[in-house]
Design an enzyme around this catalytic site. Sequence first.
Site, mmCIF file in Angstrom:
data_model
loop_
_atom_site.group_PDB
_atom_site.id
_atom_site.type_symbol
_atom_site.label_atom_id
_atom_site.label_comp_id
_atom_site.label_asym_id
_atom_site.label_seq_id
_atom_site.Cartn_x
_atom_site.Cartn_y
_atom_site.Cartn_z
ATOM 1 N N SER A 123 3.206 -7.346 1.567
ATOM 2 C CA SER A 123 2.070 -6.738 2.358
ATOM 3 C C SER A 123 0.596 -6.711 1.848
ATOM 4 O O SER A 123 0.129 -7.875 1.448
ATOM 5 C CB SER A 123 2.806 -5.358 2.768
ATOM 6 O OG SER A 123 2.121 -4.773 3.705
ATOM 7 N N LEU A 124 0.088 -5.586 1.552
ATOM 8 C CA LEU A 124 -1.118 -5.592 0.574
ATOM 9 C C LEU A 124 -1.023 -6.477 -0.461
ATOM 10 O O LEU A 124 -1.998 -7.284 -1.031
ATOM 11 C CB LEU A 124 -1.491 -4.095 0.381
ATOM 12 C CG LEU A 124 -2.668 -4.046 -0.493
ATOM 13 C CD1 LEU A 124 -4.068 -4.499 0.194
ATOM 14 C CD2 LEU A 124 -2.991 -2.367 -0.886
ATOM 15 N N ALA A 147 7.163 4.859 8.849
ATOM 16 C CA ALA A 147 8.093 4.581 10.006
ATOM 17 C C ALA A 147 8.049 3.193 10.615
ATOM 18 O O ALA A 147 8.819 2.394 11.070
ATOM 19 C CB ALA A 147 7.733 5.566 11.069
ATOM 20 N N LEU A 148 6.544 2.688 10.687
ATOM 21 C CA LEU A 148 6.317 1.447 10.894
ATOM 22 C C LEU A 148 6.862 0.280 10.241
ATOM 23 O O LEU A 148 7.142 -0.951 10.814
ATOM 24 C CB LEU A 148 4.594 1.356 11.416
ATOM 25 C CG LEU A 148 4.205 0.301 12.105
ATOM 26 C CD1 LEU A 148 4.480 0.354 13.532
ATOM 27 C CD2 LEU A 148 2.677 0.093 12.203
ATOM 28 N N GLN A 149 6.920 0.689 9.060
ATOM 29 C CA GLN A 149 7.515 -0.416 8.169
ATOM 30 C C GLN A 149 8.945 -0.785 8.468
ATOM 31 O O GLN A 149 9.424 -1.861 8.197
ATOM 32 C CB GLN A 149 7.419 -0.031 6.552
ATOM 33 C CG GLN A 149 5.869 0.124 6.058
ATOM 34 C CD GLN A 149 5.861 -0.146 4.634
ATOM 35 O OE1 GLN A 149 6.627 -0.854 3.847
ATOM 36 N NE2 GLN A 149 5.132 1.026 4.006
ATOM 37 N N PHE A 157 2.973 5.454 8.804
ATOM 38 C CA PHE A 157 2.940 4.109 8.091
ATOM 39 C C PHE A 157 4.389 3.657 7.485
ATOM 40 O O PHE A 157 4.657 2.688 7.716
ATOM 41 C CB PHE A 157 1.971 4.279 6.882
ATOM 42 C CG PHE A 157 1.676 2.821 6.442
ATOM 43 C CD1 PHE A 157 0.674 2.215 7.088
ATOM 44 C CD2 PHE A 157 2.302 2.270 5.337
ATOM 45 C CE1 PHE A 157 0.406 0.629 6.524
ATOM 46 C CE2 PHE A 157 1.836 1.075 4.723
ATOM 47 C CZ PHE A 157 0.902 0.195 5.594
ATOM 48 N N ASP A 186 9.041 -7.906 12.276
ATOM 49 C CA ASP A 186 8.292 -6.924 11.523
ATOM 50 C C ASP A 186 7.149 -6.594 12.506
ATOM 51 O O ASP A 186 6.460 -7.048 13.303
ATOM 52 C CB ASP A 186 7.448 -8.060 10.727
ATOM 53 C CG ASP A 186 6.520 -7.404 9.628
ATOM 54 O OD1 ASP A 186 6.149 -6.135 10.010
ATOM 55 O OD2 ASP A 186 6.487 -7.485 8.578
ATOM 56 N N HIS A 240 9.558 -5.176 8.218
ATOM 57 C CA HIS A 240 8.353 -5.283 7.138
ATOM 58 C C HIS A 240 9.076 -5.099 5.639
ATOM 59 O O HIS A 240 8.406 -5.640 4.598
ATOM 60 C CB HIS A 240 7.090 -4.436 7.395
ATOM 61 C CG HIS A 240 6.112 -4.716 6.661
ATOM 62 N ND1 HIS A 240 5.356 -5.803 6.604
ATOM 63 C CD2 HIS A 240 5.470 -3.881 5.539
ATOM 64 C CE1 HIS A 240 4.355 -5.949 5.765
ATOM 65 N NE2 HIS A 240 4.292 -4.679 5.333
ATOM 66 N N TRP A 254 0.725 -1.066 0.145
ATOM 67 C CA TRP A 254 0.042 -0.086 0.133
ATOM 68 C C TRP A 254 0.858 1.295 -0.079
ATOM 69 O O TRP A 254 1.962 1.357 0.680
ATOM 70 C CB TRP A 254 -0.987 -0.037 1.228
ATOM 71 C CG TRP A 254 -1.783 1.293 1.189
ATOM 72 C CD1 TRP A 254 -3.091 1.343 0.535
ATOM 73 C CD2 TRP A 254 -1.501 2.482 2.065
ATOM 74 N NE1 TRP A 254 -3.272 2.653 0.821
ATOM 75 C CE2 TRP A 254 -2.699 3.396 1.817
ATOM 76 C CE3 TRP A 254 -0.686 2.637 3.116
ATOM 77 C CZ2 TRP A 254 -2.579 4.535 2.301
ATOM 78 C CZ3 TRP A 254 -0.953 3.992 3.633
ATOM 79 C CH2 TRP A 254 -1.766 4.827 3.322
#
Length: 271
Positions: A96-97, A160-162, A158, A224, A252, A33
Site C-alpha cells: 500500500s503506502l 473496513a475498506l482494507q 479505512f 481490492d 487489500h 499507512w
Amino acid sequence: MNRVPVSSPPLPSTAVSTSPPYSSAPLVLLHGWAMSPAAWAPLQAQLGALPTLAPALPGHGAGAPRPQAPGLAGWADALAATLPQGAAGAIVVGWSLGGLLALELARRHPERVARLVLIGASARFVADEAGSPGLDAEVVEGFRRGFAAEPAATLKRFIALQCLGEADRRRTLQAVGAALAPHPDRAPPDPVLADGLAILADSDLRPQLGEIRPPCLIVHGENDALMPLAAAQALAAALPAAELRVLAGSGHALPLSRPADCARLIGAFLQ
C-alpha cells in the site's frame, strides 16, 4: 519484458528458497499507512530463513526515521538511510503506502534497491478525471478531512475498506486491528501520520515509472476495494521489468490475509 496475465497462473507449490544470487540480500518490508511493522509478522513467519528488516514508517512508531521534509521524497530519503549497506542492494517489499515508497526509493536511490515486490500498490492512489484507476478523489479527500477532525472514526472506515473483498473478513479485520501503529487514533492526530495520508492523496509517480529499472513483482487482490486491480495492471504495464500476480478472492490486506501465498510468490520471484 512485462508480464501482465489476465488471470494469474497457479501459485508455486515449492518451498521458499534462498538460492543465489539474492540469498544474501535482505528483504526490507515497508508497511501501509496507520499500520506497524507487526503487519509483516505472518509473512515473516512464512519466509523462513530469508533475512528481513521491517522498519516503522515515519510517524508510525518508536524509532521510526524522521524525514527532513514532508512528502514522498522526504519519506523515501529518510527510509533510505535505514537500508542495509551492501553491494547487492536490498529487496524492498512494500504494501500500500509502503509500495509507493518502495517505488520512490528505487527511483531516487537505485543503487540501494536490487528488486521490488509491491503488494496492493499503485503509482497513483487517487483516480483522476482522465479515467486513471484508483480510489475516488472525494473519498480520499473525505479521509483527509475526517482524520484531521475525527481520527478514530476515520481510521475505522479505512480499516473496513482494507478488508472488503477478503474471504474471511472477520479474521482479517482482527489481524489488521492487531497490527496498527501505536495510538493512530489519538486527537489531535500526529502531523507526520497525517502527512502519510497526504502522500497517498497527492503523489503521482506515473510519469517516472520508466526510470524504475529493478525487476518487480506485483501482487494484488482480485477484490481490492482500496486500490482496484486495474491500477495494478496499469502499473505492471508501465514498469520496464514487472510481472503481476493476482490472488483471487482477496482484498487489500494480503500480508495479513494471504501470507503463505505471498511468501510462495516472493520465493519463486527470487529464484
